[in-house]
Write an enzyme that holds these catalytic residues in place. Structure first.
Site, PDB file in Angstrom:
ATOM      1  CG  ASN A 167      47.529  45.224  38.809  1.00  0.00           C
ATOM      2  OD1 ASN A 167      46.650  46.051  38.635  1.00  0.00           O
ATOM      3  ND2 ASN A 167      48.164  44.164  37.879  1.00  0.00           N
ATOM      4  CE1 TYR A 180      37.169  43.620  39.706  1.00  0.00           C
ATOM      5  CE2 TYR A 180      35.407  45.295  39.338  1.00  0.00           C
ATOM      6  CZ  TYR A 180      36.800  44.765  39.103  1.00  0.00           C
ATOM      7  OH  TYR A 180      37.929  45.764  38.719  1.00  0.00           O
ATOM      8  CG  ASP A 233      50.390  36.989  36.825  1.00  0.00           C
ATOM      9  OD1 ASP A 233      49.789  36.158  36.798  1.00  0.00           O
ATOM     10  OD2 ASP A 233      50.017  38.151  36.757  1.00  0.00           O
ATOM     11  CE  LYS A 287      39.131  45.256  41.918  1.00  0.00           C
ATOM     12  NZ  LYS A 287      40.876  45.157  41.809  1.00  0.00           N
TER      13      LYS A 287
END
Length: 223
Positions: free
Chosen positions: A144, A210, A91, A214
């Site tokens: 993720n 977004y 991260d 996606k």
């Protein structure tokens, strides 16, 4: 939960190996593993991790999780640890990332934390190199890391904001897959899961960047 699955068969030298790659909306997964808190409740998970590590079905396996500093990523990292896997948590948030790794270790698992900006190829390669250096293999990858966008009409989205969303949510997945797949092939195969969204299927008003990213996460499976 909507799940989109594609098995890619990749030829390497004289051997053909398969990697299972999935894109999924895992919002329910956070609720399942973190109770009321998206950052997971240690007290709830302590007994489960220690118990199943003894005969965990992923014992000896290695999982690489991006966006692991909180939310779905942290819940997934803890779930892998509960099943006996060694976990690499990646991260840009060093504090949250270290907390995830520390929680896994306190609960009897093995984990390392690596700082990784998934939009930078060198960061991704370095994080995966650290994975191999520490644990010697890669079996699972959960791509993720992602961000959402503020509700904004398409014509009003700043170009810099469009680039930021698409870079993290789509380019990041591509870069991770690009450098994970060769490592999985060396193991004879493995599994990759990419986080998409309902926005990747039906779209969201005021969320053009977004939604586009996606949709791309799902479409990339068929390349």
């Amino acid at each position: 939960m909507k799940s989109y699955r594609n098995q890619q068969t990749v030829r390497s030298s004289d051997r053909t190996r398969s990697i299972i790659i999935k894109s999924t909306d895992l919002q329910h997964f956070t609720n399942l593993h973190s109770q009321k808190s998206p950052t997971c409740k240690t007290k709830v998970l302590r007994r489960k991790i220690v118990t199943t590590n003894e005969n965990g079905k992923y014992t000896g396996k290695v999982a690489f999780v991006t966006g692991a500093a909180n939310g779905i990523g942290r819940a997934t990292a803890l779930a892998f640890a509960r099943e006996g896997a060694n976990v690499v948590v990646a991260d840009v948030s060093e504090q949250g990332n270290q907390e995830t790794a520390r929680t896994i270790e306190e609960l009897g698992g093995r984990a390392i934390a690596v700082k990784c900006n998934v939009t930078e190829a060198e960061d991704v390669k370095a994080a995966l190199a650290k994975t191999i250096e520490t644990f010697g293999r890669l079996d699972f990858a959960f791509n993720n890391a992602g961000v959402e966008q503020k509700n904004t009409a398409t014509a009003e989205i700043e170009e810099e904001e469009w680039d930021r969303i698409v870079d993290i949510d789509l380019r990041g997945v591509f870069l991770c897959m690009k450098y994970e797949i060769p490592l999985l092939l060396k193991q004879g195969g493995g599994a990759i899961v990419n986080t998409s969204s309902g926005a990747g299927v039906i779209g969201i008003k005021g969320g053009a960047a977004y939604t586009a990213a996606k949709h791309g996460v799902i479409a990339i499976l068929f390349g």
